[in-house]
Design a protein around this motif. Structure first.
Motif, PDB file in Angstrom:
ATOM      1  N   GLN A 289       5.897   3.919  -3.208  1.00  0.00           N
ATOM      2  CA  GLN A 289       4.495   3.466  -3.242  1.00  0.00           C
ATOM      3  C   GLN A 289       4.402   1.990  -3.629  1.00  0.00           C
ATOM      4  O   GLN A 289       3.697   1.209  -2.983  1.00  0.00           O
TER       5      GLN A 289
ATOM      6  N   GLU B 194      -3.049  -0.311   6.317  1.00  0.00           N
ATOM      7  CA  GLU B 194      -2.249   0.783   6.879  1.00  0.00           C
ATOM      8  C   GLU B 194      -1.231   0.298   7.913  1.00  0.00           C
ATOM      9  O   GLU B 194      -0.895   1.035   8.836  1.00  0.00           O
TER      10      GLU B 194
ATOM     11  N   VAL C  98       3.174   3.141   7.547  1.00  0.00           N
ATOM     12  CA  VAL C  98       2.883   4.517   7.136  1.00  0.00           C
ATOM     13  C   VAL C  98       4.200   5.139   6.687  1.00  0.00           C
ATOM     14  O   VAL C  98       5.230   4.930   7.338  1.00  0.00           O
ATOM     15  N   ALA C  99       4.175   5.867   5.594  1.00  0.00           N
ATOM     16  CA  ALA C  99       5.384   6.560   5.137  1.00  0.00           C
ATOM     17  C   ALA C  99       5.160   8.061   5.204  1.00  0.00           C
ATOM     18  O   ALA C  99       4.110   8.560   4.803  1.00  0.00           O
TER      19      ALA C  99
ATOM     20  N   CYS D 151       2.679   1.880   0.783  1.00  0.00           N
ATOM     21  CA  CYS D 151       2.215   3.161   1.325  1.00  0.00           C
ATOM     22  C   CYS D 151       1.863   4.025   0.116  1.00  0.00           C
ATOM     23  O   CYS D 151       2.743   4.515  -0.582  1.00  0.00           O
ATOM     24  N   THR D 152       0.573   4.157  -0.161  1.00  0.00           N
ATOM     25  CA  THR D 152       0.143   4.780  -1.415  1.00  0.00           C
ATOM     26  C   THR D 152      -0.708   6.015  -1.150  1.00  0.00           C
ATOM     27  O   THR D 152      -1.344   6.138  -0.103  1.00  0.00           O
TER      28      THR D 152
ATOM     29  N   SER E  87       6.520  -0.381  -0.861  1.00  0.00           N
ATOM     30  CA  SER E  87       6.095  -0.419   0.545  1.00  0.00           C
ATOM     31  C   SER E  87       4.591  -0.606   0.716  1.00  0.00           C
ATOM     32  O   SER E  87       4.135  -1.000   1.785  1.00  0.00           O
TER      33      SER E  87
ATOM     34  N   LEU F 119       9.578   5.720   7.677  1.00  0.00           N
ATOM     35  CA  LEU F 119       8.569   4.661   7.696  1.00  0.00           C
ATOM     36  C   LEU F 119       8.239   4.301   9.139  1.00  0.00           C
ATOM     37  O   LEU F 119       9.131   4.277  10.003  1.00  0.00           O
TER      38      LEU F 119
ATOM     39  N   ASN G 156      -1.939   6.193   3.861  1.00  0.00           N
ATOM     40  CA  ASN G 156      -0.731   5.907   4.652  1.00  0.00           C
ATOM     41  C   ASN G 156       0.536   6.435   3.968  1.00  0.00           C
ATOM     42  O   ASN G 156       1.637   5.944   4.183  1.00  0.00           O
ATOM     43  N   LEU G 157       0.334   7.469   3.147  1.00  0.00           N
ATOM     44  CA  LEU G 157       1.451   8.206   2.547  1.00  0.00           C
ATOM     45  C   LEU G 157       1.244   9.668   2.926  1.00  0.00           C
ATOM     46  O   LEU G 157       0.326  10.329   2.439  1.00  0.00           O
TER      47      LEU G 157
ATOM     48  N   SER H  95       2.638  -3.186   2.797  1.00  0.00           N
ATOM     49  CA  SER H  95       1.461  -2.784   3.548  1.00  0.00           C
ATOM     50  C   SER H  95       0.188  -3.047   2.748  1.00  0.00           C
ATOM     51  O   SER H  95      -0.086  -2.380   1.761  1.00  0.00           O
TER      52      SER H  95
END
Lengths: 177, 177
Positions: free
Chosen positions: B59, B42, B45-46, B64-65, B62, B83, B70-71, B39
């Motif tokens: 992180q 965004e 999203v996780a 997603c941080t 994916s 996810l 988006n975490l 990603s």
């Protein structure tokens, strides 16, 4: 720490942006008080007062990461990071000063990022040593099986519903909340 | 995504550990439903149901941080990641099965990590598509100056105390809480 460049931050964050550049400058300012350190375990702890893009720069540069328990989030919406070194008991508080940004710069995103990466630190950042209590270290707890879904949850997050062991989502479902 | 190796996860997390290996296996299982994606913004999203070491693997792998919004953290103490891909509206739920770990393995940490990295996925992980609502995208709000400390805070985190604009820490200090 010394080998980490802005491009490594982009690789982690996924893109470059003003927020990432701000986090880069704030974190390098904070780490200048702790030369040569990147936290392999919990040697350093970061308390961040926002969850904006810049925190990704902090994670990569400082080694204070969400998954390691040494990144403490306080949801204050402030561009403030406090770093604490367990060994020396030294704390450093770094504040980003938005007032230092010339208004016309914000219109050109690429130029704004370049400016953020190169402007003298004192024009945008205030940093000082602070006395803070040592944050509690991360802890590991055993897992317990939820009697509703059969999945495991950390024992400190287990609830009792109608005499049964429940994870939080199952407890909330049972209670209709 | 395809170029990320376990050693890259160690570089970010700071060390190798069973939790990081678990996160590696859970995330690669989840990402197998979204081939070739990391990603940048965004797109993915996780939703993570713990904040243990494995989330650092998530992180890095994916994108997603914590800093990108988006975490999403739900503090359930469960080894569950969900996810969601905004474009396809597809969700995937991945559960780690601790019952699949032979008891004697846990005593030798290095051997345990090796086992976690190589055991067939179905012995330790359950993954399936799920229907979930699209999480709200991250938003940016303007900053407002606190009349007590002079620092700026996001407008949604601003309080009023005795008719003055206050950031949360100053508000709590004024109110003695």
């Amino acid at each position: 720490m010394m080998d980490v460049k802005y491009k490594d931050l982009i690789a982690f964050h996924g893109h470059s942006c003003p927020g990432l550049a701000i986090g880069y400058r704030m974190t390098t300012a904070a780490l200048s008080f702790f030369p040569g350190k990147r936290s392999e375990d919990e040697e350093l702890v970061a308390i961040v007062e926002n969850n904006a893009c810049g925190v990704d720069a902090l994670q990569v540069l400082s080694g204070c990461t969400f998954g390691k328990g040494n990144l403490i989030f306080k949801d204050y919406g402030k561009h403030v990071y406090t770093l604490y070194e367990r060994k020396s008991k030294k704390g450093v508080r770094v504040v980003f000063n938005f007032g230092g940004i010339p208004e016309n710069l914000r219109q050109d995103r690429a130029q704004f990022i370049d400016w953020l990466l190169t402007v003298p630190e004192k024009e945008i950042i205030q940093s000082r040593e602070v006395a803070i209590d040592a944050p509690a270290p991360a802890r590991i707890f055993k897992s317990v099986t939820c009697e509703f879904c059969g999945e495991e949850a950390m024992e400190t997050r287990i609830r009792k519903v109608a005499g049964k062991t429940a994870c939080i989502p199952c407890a909330e479902k049972q209670l209709g909340i």
